[in-house]
Scaffold this motif. Structure first.
Motif, PDB file in Angstrom:
ATOM      1  N   PRO A 213      81.569  36.942 186.821  1.00 42.76           N
ATOM      2  CA  PRO A 213      82.048  37.815 187.910  1.00 42.76           C
ATOM      3  C   PRO A 213      83.558  37.777 188.069  1.00 42.76           C
ATOM      4  O   PRO A 213      84.182  38.819 188.323  1.00 42.76           O
ATOM      5  CB  PRO A 213      81.338  37.243 189.145  1.00 42.76           C
ATOM      6  CG  PRO A 213      80.160  36.514 188.622  1.00 42.76           C
ATOM      7  CD  PRO A 213      80.602  35.937 187.312  1.00 42.76           C
ATOM      8  N   ALA A 214      84.170  36.588 187.945  1.00 42.59           N
ATOM      9  CA  ALA A 214      85.621  36.495 188.088  1.00 42.59           C
ATOM     10  C   ALA A 214      86.323  37.248 186.962  1.00 42.59           C
ATOM     11  O   ALA A 214      87.329  37.941 187.194  1.00 42.59           O
ATOM     12  CB  ALA A 214      86.052  35.031 188.105  1.00 42.59           C
ATOM     13  N   LEU A 215      85.805  37.141 185.747  1.00 45.78           N
ATOM     14  CA  LEU A 215      86.402  37.864 184.620  1.00 45.78           C
ATOM     15  C   LEU A 215      86.261  39.370 184.793  1.00 45.78           C
ATOM     16  O   LEU A 215      87.198  40.137 184.527  1.00 45.78           O
ATOM     17  CB  LEU A 215      85.744  37.408 183.318  1.00 45.78           C
ATOM     18  CG  LEU A 215      86.273  38.033 182.016  1.00 45.78           C
ATOM     19  CD1 LEU A 215      87.745  37.690 181.837  1.00 45.78           C
ATOM     20  CD2 LEU A 215      85.454  37.550 180.821  1.00 45.78           C
ATOM     21  N   LEU A 216      85.090  39.800 185.261  1.00 43.43           N
ATOM     22  CA  LEU A 216      84.888  41.221 185.510  1.00 43.43           C
ATOM     23  C   LEU A 216      85.849  41.720 186.580  1.00 43.43           C
ATOM     24  O   LEU A 216      86.433  42.809 186.452  1.00 43.43           O
ATOM     25  CB  LEU A 216      83.443  41.470 185.943  1.00 43.43           C
ATOM     26  CG  LEU A 216      83.094  42.909 186.344  1.00 43.43           C
ATOM     27  CD1 LEU A 216      83.252  43.854 185.161  1.00 43.43           C
ATOM     28  CD2 LEU A 216      81.683  42.985 186.914  1.00 43.43           C
ATOM     29  N   ALA A 217      86.045  40.937 187.650  1.00 44.76           N
ATOM     30  CA  ALA A 217      86.968  41.336 188.715  1.00 44.76           C
ATOM     31  C   ALA A 217      88.386  41.472 188.192  1.00 44.76           C
ATOM     32  O   ALA A 217      89.114  42.409 188.551  1.00 44.76           O
ATOM     33  CB  ALA A 217      86.915  40.322 189.855  1.00 44.76           C
ATOM     34  N   PHE A 218      88.808  40.552 187.326  1.00 39.22           N
ATOM     35  CA  PHE A 218      90.156  40.609 186.769  1.00 39.22           C
ATOM     36  C   PHE A 218      90.342  41.854 185.906  1.00 39.22           C
ATOM     37  O   PHE A 218      91.357  42.555 186.006  1.00 39.22           O
ATOM     38  CB  PHE A 218      90.428  39.350 185.953  1.00 39.22           C
ATOM     39  CG  PHE A 218      91.778  39.316 185.294  1.00 39.22           C
ATOM     40  CD1 PHE A 218      92.917  39.097 186.036  1.00 39.22           C
ATOM     41  CD2 PHE A 218      91.905  39.513 183.923  1.00 39.22           C
ATOM     42  CE1 PHE A 218      94.171  39.082 185.432  1.00 39.22           C
ATOM     43  CE2 PHE A 218      93.140  39.489 183.308  1.00 39.22           C
ATOM     44  CZ  PHE A 218      94.286  39.276 184.070  1.00 39.22           C
ATOM     45  N   VAL A 219      89.356  42.151 185.067  1.00 38.43           N
ATOM     46  CA  VAL A 219      89.443  43.330 184.204  1.00 38.43           C
ATOM     47  C   VAL A 219      89.478  44.608 185.035  1.00 38.43           C
ATOM     48  O   VAL A 219      90.267  45.532 184.770  1.00 38.43           O
ATOM     49  CB  VAL A 219      88.263  43.351 183.217  1.00 38.43           C
ATOM     50  CG1 VAL A 219      88.225  44.666 182.449  1.00 38.43           C
ATOM     51  CG2 VAL A 219      88.360  42.182 182.249  1.00 38.43           C
ATOM     52  N   LEU A 220      88.654  44.669 186.074  1.00 41.78           N
ATOM     53  CA  LEU A 220      88.616  45.864 186.906  1.00 41.78           C
ATOM     54  C   LEU A 220      89.889  46.030 187.719  1.00 41.78           C
ATOM     55  O   LEU A 220      90.328  47.162 187.983  1.00 41.78           O
ATOM     56  CB  LEU A 220      87.398  45.815 187.834  1.00 41.78           C
ATOM     57  CG  LEU A 220      86.040  45.931 187.145  1.00 41.78           C
ATOM     58  CD1 LEU A 220      84.914  45.836 188.154  1.00 41.78           C
ATOM     59  CD2 LEU A 220      85.931  47.236 186.362  1.00 41.78           C
ATOM     60  N   LEU A 222      92.865  45.178 186.689  1.00 44.72           N
ATOM     61  CA  LEU A 222      93.826  45.754 185.742  1.00 44.72           C
ATOM     62  C   LEU A 222      93.549  47.240 185.544  1.00 44.72           C
ATOM     63  O   LEU A 222      94.486  48.055 185.471  1.00 44.72           O
ATOM     64  CB  LEU A 222      93.749  45.018 184.405  1.00 44.72           C
ATOM     65  CG  LEU A 222      94.218  43.556 184.398  1.00 44.72           C
ATOM     66  CD1 LEU A 222      94.065  42.965 183.001  1.00 44.72           C
ATOM     67  CD2 LEU A 222      95.666  43.444 184.859  1.00 44.72           C
ATOM     68  N   ALA A 223      92.278  47.607 185.451  1.00 42.82           N
ATOM     69  CA  ALA A 223      91.930  49.015 185.259  1.00 42.82           C
ATOM     70  C   ALA A 223      92.324  49.857 186.474  1.00 42.82           C
ATOM     71  O   ALA A 223      92.800  50.995 186.321  1.00 42.82           O
ATOM     72  CB  ALA A 223      90.433  49.149 184.986  1.00 42.82           C
ATOM     73  N   PRO A 227      96.683  54.721 185.743  1.00 38.83           N
ATOM     74  CA  PRO A 227      96.460  56.088 186.240  1.00 38.83           C
ATOM     75  C   PRO A 227      95.224  56.726 185.613  1.00 38.83           C
ATOM     76  O   PRO A 227      95.301  57.680 184.833  1.00 38.83           O
ATOM     77  CB  PRO A 227      97.755  56.820 185.834  1.00 38.83           C
ATOM     78  CG  PRO A 227      98.227  56.091 184.625  1.00 38.83           C
ATOM     79  CD  PRO A 227      97.847  54.638 184.837  1.00 38.83           C
ATOM     80  N   LEU A 228      94.067  56.200 185.947  1.00 42.66           N
ATOM     81  CA  LEU A 228      92.815  56.686 185.370  1.00 42.66           C
ATOM     82  C   LEU A 228      92.409  58.013 186.006  1.00 42.66           C
ATOM     83  O   LEU A 228      92.763  58.306 187.155  1.00 42.66           O
ATOM     84  CB  LEU A 228      91.708  55.654 185.595  1.00 42.66           C
ATOM     85  CG  LEU A 228      91.916  54.262 185.010  1.00 42.66           C
ATOM     86  CD1 LEU A 228      90.797  53.333 185.472  1.00 42.66           C
ATOM     87  CD2 LEU A 228      91.962  54.318 183.488  1.00 42.66           C
ATOM     88  N   PRO A 229      91.631  58.828 185.290  1.00 40.70           N
ATOM     89  CA  PRO A 229      91.043  60.011 185.924  1.00 40.70           C
ATOM     90  C   PRO A 229      90.147  59.600 187.088  1.00 40.70           C
ATOM     91  O   PRO A 229      89.580  58.505 187.112  1.00 40.70           O
ATOM     92  CB  PRO A 229      90.235  60.654 184.788  1.00 40.70           C
ATOM     93  CG  PRO A 229      90.861  60.136 183.533  1.00 40.70           C
ATOM     94  CD  PRO A 229      91.341  58.756 183.847  1.00 40.70           C
ATOM     95  N   VAL A 230      90.023  60.499 188.045  1.00 46.47           N
ATOM     96  CA  VAL A 230      89.250  60.186 189.253  1.00 46.47           C
ATOM     97  C   VAL A 230      87.811  59.836 188.903  1.00 46.47           C
ATOM     98  O   VAL A 230      87.229  58.898 189.465  1.00 46.47           O
ATOM     99  CB  VAL A 230      89.285  61.376 190.228  1.00 46.47           C
ATOM    100  CG1 VAL A 230      88.408  61.101 191.441  1.00 46.47           C
ATOM    101  CG2 VAL A 230      90.713  61.641 190.675  1.00 46.47           C
ATOM    102  N   SER A 231      87.207  60.560 187.968  1.00 44.74           N
ATOM    103  CA  SER A 231      85.809  60.305 187.619  1.00 44.74           C
ATOM    104  C   SER A 231      85.628  58.907 187.043  1.00 44.74           C
ATOM    105  O   SER A 231      84.608  58.256 187.295  1.00 44.74           O
ATOM    106  CB  SER A 231      85.321  61.359 186.618  1.00 44.74           C
ATOM    107  OG  SER A 231      86.139  61.370 185.455  1.00 44.74           O
TER     108      SER A 231
END
Length: 454
Positions: A213-220, A222-223, A227-231
């Motif tokens: 969970p901590a690794l997933l939180a860190f990756v998310l 960063l994401a 400037p990702l698309p809204v979708s």
């Protein structure tokens, strides 16, 4: 005469599985007996109150945190500062320490055979452990919320709260909205808890299961900075950790929040179902089981990545916003609305005649990085000029702001003059100097709102 002897077949009694309620109580007691869990509970129920009480009385406030600049004005702001910190770090780490270890602990201790003999049902073992870890996580989240709220109210008081569009929430309205915001972040917490259960089952005694969970939180995190698309942004399970901010605008920005809640719950169900499937297929006779990286990849990462891809496709086809969702017209409308609300607050501080937002007719004109840069997307190079009108005056007032807009739609507008309006952090009132509400202001852009430029 022949004697016939009849032997009675002994009746076979089948052992029944232990009741789920008894297994749940047993697992809950096991968790609460760990010194690590007790320390976490104590910290969650005490530390936020101490933090909010101490910081609220300091001259320097965490202005870079949403609602941080209002911690002197109302006790409700401190709870929201705690909520923002919890969504970034505390809740993902807590899910890792609780849900990410609930199955792996049995591998380290070698107690699976004893537990299977006592309960006689792998499915009930899984349900008991999942429910016990969920109960502990709810206690931890409740402690963070209750402690932050009580610390702020005791240190500062039950005063109105300024929202992210400058409008004022009464104490009663602020209380309900703050509690709703804390309730909304339980959905992404469940998503991370499901990932923790999956890692704990698939990786056994390996410490990587604890870190999932901590690794997933860190990756998310960063994401979310990209400037990702809204979708794509709305398809991430961490979206609801940010979308609660939309509750503090008028009208509330419920679209991104509702999508974030649905996506988080879908992740929670999918990750928990994958963990349950792996648990039932596991060979408990292997005492040296150390998990399998290939298993977590095939049975965990690939299905969840497929869920993200499916969600992106659905959102791209059904939501109106395109691109990053941050365009010039949205920023102009949001800034003008916030400025009009906060201008009235400054007017009250200076004891001037009150005016309405309709009388002010505030508008904003924004530009990003000059003529050669498209007026869209996040960045700290947005420059806006706000104009407004006072009743009975022919001159038009103007104020300049430099905006730092993040990819999730939040922005901080820093006043750049004139000095008597927004160029200084204090204003001189008849009763002494007071914080200038127009000096720096926070805002939040609805990424899903329709726009002529979107």
């Amino acid at each position: 005469m022949t004697a016939t002897t009849t032997f009675a077949t002994p009746s076979r009694t089948e052992a029944r599985p232990a009741p789920l309620a008894r297994g749940y109580r047993f697992e809950l007691v096991k968790l609460l007996s760990q010194w690590r869990i007790r320390v976490l509970l104590l910290a969650c129920w005490i530390a936020p109150a101490v933090f909010v009480a101490v910081v609220s009385r300091q001259s320097a406030l965490p202005a870079d945190t949403v609602f941080g600049r209002w911690m002197h004005a109302t006790g409700w702001a401190g709870s929201l500062v705690v909520l923002a910190f919890s969504c970034t770090w505390a809740l993902p780490l807590l899910t890792a320490l609780v849900a990410g270890d609930v199955f792996a602990a049995e591998d380290r201790l070698g107690t699976w055979r004893h537990l299977l003999v006592a309960v006689r049902s792998p499915s009930r073992i899984f349900a008991a452990k999942a429910l016990a870890s969920l109960t502990v996580l709810l206690l931890l989240a409740a402690g963070l919320a209750a402690s932050g709220i009580s610390g702020g109210l005791l240190a500062v008081g039950n005063h109105p709260l300024v929202g992210l569009d400058g409008h004022s929430l009464s104490p009663a309205s602020a209380a309900g909205t703050v509690l709703l915001a804390w309730a909304c972040v339980l959905a992404p917490m469940l998503a991370f808890a499901g990932v923790g259960l999956l890692g704990s089952v698939a990786l056994g005694r390996s410490p990587m299961g604890l870190l999932m969970p901590a690794l997933l939180a860190f990756v998310l995190q960063l994401a979310q900075m990209l400037p990702l698309p809204v979708s794509v942004r709305l398809a991430l399970p961490s979206q609801a950790f940010l979308a609660w901010r939309g509750l503090f605008t008028g009208p509330a920005q419920t679209g991104p929040l509702l999508i974030g809640l649905v996506v988080s719950l879908a992740w929670a169900v999918a990750a928990t179902a994958l963990a349950y499937r792996l648990f039932l297929r596991r060979d408990f006779t292997d005492l040296a089981y150390d998990g399998s990286g290939r298993r977590i990849l095939v049975a965990g990462v690939v299905p969840l990545a497929g869920l993200v891809a499916l969600t992106v496709g659905v959102l791209a086809a059904t939501t109106p916003a395109a691109g990053t969702g941050i365009v010039r017209t949205k920023l102009q409308d949001s800034l003008a609305t916030a400025y009009a609300h906060l201008y009235r607050l400054q007017t009250a501080e200076l004891h001037r005649p009150d005016v309405t937002e309709a009388q002010l007719r505030a508008t904003a004109s924004c530009d990003k990085g000059g003529d050669r840069v498209a007026d869209e997307g996040p960045g700290n190079d947005w420059r806006c000029v706000v104009t407004w009108h006072l009743p009975g005056a022919t001159a038009v007032g103007t104020a300049i702001y430099q905006l730092d807009v993040t990819a999730d739609g939040r922005y901080v507008a820093d006043g750049d003059g004139p000095k008597e309006v927004n160029g200084y952090f204090q204003v001189r009132t008849p009763t002494g100097d007071a914080p200038n509400p127009l000096w720096q202001l926070d805002g939040n852009v609805d990424l899903l709102a329709n726009s002529p430029e979107g």
